[in-house]
Structures are given as C-alpha cells and as structure tokens.
Design a protein around this motif. Sequence first.
Motif, PDB file in Angstrom:
ATOM      1  N   TYR A 139      39.591  42.131  46.953  1.00  0.00           N
ATOM      2  CA  TYR A 139      40.840  42.278  46.194  1.00  0.00           C
ATOM      3  C   TYR A 139      42.023  41.689  46.952  1.00  0.00           C
ATOM      4  O   TYR A 139      42.932  41.116  46.361  1.00  0.00           O
ATOM      5  CB  TYR A 139      41.109  43.740  45.846  1.00  0.00           C
ATOM      6  CG  TYR A 139      40.237  44.248  44.731  1.00  0.00           C
ATOM      7  CD1 TYR A 139      40.183  43.580  43.515  1.00  0.00           C
ATOM      8  CD2 TYR A 139      39.473  45.391  44.886  1.00  0.00           C
ATOM      9  CE1 TYR A 139      39.394  44.027  42.488  1.00  0.00           C
ATOM     10  CE2 TYR A 139      38.672  45.854  43.856  1.00  0.00           C
ATOM     11  CZ  TYR A 139      38.635  45.177  42.659  1.00  0.00           C
ATOM     12  OH  TYR A 139      37.858  45.618  41.639  1.00  0.00           O
ATOM     13  N   MET A 156      41.830  37.986  46.472  1.00  0.00           N
ATOM     14  CA  MET A 156      42.272  37.637  45.115  1.00  0.00           C
ATOM     15  C   MET A 156      43.786  37.730  44.987  1.00  0.00           C
ATOM     16  O   MET A 156      44.416  36.857  44.389  1.00  0.00           O
ATOM     17  CB  MET A 156      41.627  38.578  44.079  1.00  0.00           C
ATOM     18  CG  MET A 156      40.438  37.978  43.416  1.00  0.00           C
ATOM     19  SD  MET A 156      39.709  38.900  42.052  1.00  0.00           S
ATOM     20  CE  MET A 156      40.489  40.446  41.982  1.00  0.00           C
ATOM     21  N   ALA A 157      44.371  38.772  45.557  1.00  0.00           N
ATOM     22  CA  ALA A 157      45.828  38.934  45.492  1.00  0.00           C
ATOM     23  C   ALA A 157      46.525  37.805  46.246  1.00  0.00           C
ATOM     24  O   ALA A 157      47.539  37.277  45.778  1.00  0.00           O
ATOM     25  CB  ALA A 157      46.231  40.294  46.065  1.00  0.00           C
ATOM     26  N   THR A 182      46.248  34.599  44.187  1.00  0.00           N
ATOM     27  CA  THR A 182      47.149  34.700  43.035  1.00  0.00           C
ATOM     28  C   THR A 182      48.598  34.498  43.464  1.00  0.00           C
ATOM     29  O   THR A 182      49.345  33.753  42.820  1.00  0.00           O
ATOM     30  CB  THR A 182      46.989  36.066  42.344  1.00  0.00           C
ATOM     31  OG1 THR A 182      45.631  36.218  41.927  1.00  0.00           O
ATOM     32  CG2 THR A 182      47.905  36.200  41.151  1.00  0.00           C
ATOM     33  N   LEU A 183      49.008  35.130  44.537  1.00  0.00           N
ATOM     34  CA  LEU A 183      50.373  34.997  45.032  1.00  0.00           C
ATOM     35  C   LEU A 183      50.678  33.563  45.442  1.00  0.00           C
ATOM     36  O   LEU A 183      51.746  33.028  45.109  1.00  0.00           O
ATOM     37  CB  LEU A 183      50.600  35.950  46.209  1.00  0.00           C
ATOM     38  CG  LEU A 183      52.005  35.988  46.777  1.00  0.00           C
ATOM     39  CD1 LEU A 183      52.982  36.522  45.735  1.00  0.00           C
ATOM     40  CD2 LEU A 183      52.045  36.843  48.017  1.00  0.00           C
ATOM     41  N   SER A 188      49.201  30.866  44.299  1.00  0.00           N
ATOM     42  CA  SER A 188      49.231  30.051  43.076  1.00  0.00           C
ATOM     43  C   SER A 188      50.556  30.212  42.344  1.00  0.00           C
ATOM     44  O   SER A 188      51.154  29.231  41.892  1.00  0.00           O
ATOM     45  CB  SER A 188      48.082  30.435  42.154  1.00  0.00           C
ATOM     46  OG  SER A 188      46.854  30.203  42.771  1.00  0.00           O
ATOM     47  N   LEU A 189      51.013  31.447  42.207  1.00  0.00           N
ATOM     48  CA  LEU A 189      52.285  31.696  41.520  1.00  0.00           C
ATOM     49  C   LEU A 189      53.448  31.059  42.273  1.00  0.00           C
ATOM     50  O   LEU A 189      54.345  30.466  41.670  1.00  0.00           O
ATOM     51  CB  LEU A 189      52.508  33.193  41.344  1.00  0.00           C
ATOM     52  CG  LEU A 189      51.535  33.926  40.427  1.00  0.00           C
ATOM     53  CD1 LEU A 189      51.830  35.422  40.422  1.00  0.00           C
ATOM     54  CD2 LEU A 189      51.557  33.371  39.030  1.00  0.00           C
ATOM     55  N   SER A 226      39.880  30.320  30.618  1.00  0.00           N
ATOM     56  CA  SER A 226      39.635  31.599  31.290  1.00  0.00           C
ATOM     57  C   SER A 226      38.530  32.387  30.596  1.00  0.00           C
ATOM     58  O   SER A 226      37.725  33.049  31.255  1.00  0.00           O
ATOM     59  CB  SER A 226      40.922  32.421  31.375  1.00  0.00           C
ATOM     60  OG  SER A 226      41.312  32.889  30.099  1.00  0.00           O
ATOM     61  N   GLN A 247      48.652  37.363  30.109  1.00  0.00           N
ATOM     62  CA  GLN A 247      48.660  35.958  30.503  1.00  0.00           C
ATOM     63  C   GLN A 247      49.877  35.243  29.929  1.00  0.00           C
ATOM     64  O   GLN A 247      50.504  34.430  30.614  1.00  0.00           O
ATOM     65  CB  GLN A 247      47.378  35.264  30.033  1.00  0.00           C
ATOM     66  CG  GLN A 247      46.145  35.709  30.751  1.00  0.00           C
ATOM     67  CD  GLN A 247      44.887  35.104  30.150  1.00  0.00           C
ATOM     68  OE1 GLN A 247      44.831  34.780  28.982  1.00  0.00           O
ATOM     69  NE2 GLN A 247      43.863  34.962  30.985  1.00  0.00           N
ATOM     70  N   VAL A 265      53.069  36.368  31.839  1.00  0.00           N
ATOM     71  CA  VAL A 265      53.136  35.740  33.161  1.00  0.00           C
ATOM     72  C   VAL A 265      53.528  34.268  33.028  1.00  0.00           C
ATOM     73  O   VAL A 265      54.361  33.763  33.788  1.00  0.00           O
ATOM     74  CB  VAL A 265      51.795  35.905  33.912  1.00  0.00           C
ATOM     75  CG1 VAL A 265      51.741  35.027  35.148  1.00  0.00           C
ATOM     76  CG2 VAL A 265      51.584  37.354  34.293  1.00  0.00           C
TER      77      VAL A 265
END
Length: 134
Positions: free
Chosen positions: A6, A9-10, A13-14, A16-17, A71, A101, A104
């Motif tokens: 996790y 993954m976080a 994700t962070l 990528s954002l 996705s 989605q 975001v």
Amino acid sequence: LLILGYGLMALITLLSLTNIFQSISTSMRMRRKEFAAYQSIGMSRKDLKRMLSIEAGFYGIIGCVIGIPISFLGLLGVYDTYHEVFYNITWKIPWDMVPIQIVVAVLLLIVPVRYAMSQLKHLNIIESIRNDNQ
C-alpha cells in the motif's frame, strides 16, 4: 507486506499526480507569450479563464473517455489472474469508482488552471510579447 504494498501504491500515485500537475503548470507557464498576445488584442481575463477552463475540460473528458475503459480492462486482467488461484472471486465492474476517477481528473485540471490564472495577474503584456526567452 501489505503495508509495503500500500505504501508503494500510495507513493506511485502521489508521484503520478505530482507529475501531471507539474506538466500542466509548466505548459501554462510556457504559453505566457500566447496569453499576452491574446490580451493585447482585446481578450479579457474572464475570456482567457473561460478558454483555459474549456481546454482543460476537453483534456479531462478525453482522459476519462480513454482512461476509464483502460482501467476496467486492467481490472479484468487482475481478475483473470486471481480467478485462476481463487475460484470463489466474482467479476463485478466497479461503477462506484467512476465518479471518483472523474473528480480526481477534474481536480487535476482545475487546480493548475487556477494557478496559471493567478500567475497571469502579474503578467506585463508588452514585456511578455517582447521577451523571446519565455
């Protein structure tokens, strides 16, 4: 192992954002000369803001139209992989995740546009058009 998974993954994700936000912000900064030219021929800040919002909305719609089916296909691939090992798993399309989605995607596009508009408040039209380094 779950904490590591996790956490990874976080982190992805962070990153990528942050990359998406930075790319959009940089694109807006590089177009300063274009924005100054629009303002010099009479486009108001309100019209410029509307133009940028429509452009960002178009990017968001196209991103959702392409990204959401991809996705779902990715989730189907994950399901196929786990279904071979765990036979009691059933496939269900996660329609409840689609609004998340979309929200975001909208936030990732609205925030950089707002930031770019706040930077354009201090824009000197003549100097921006004259300066070729921007």
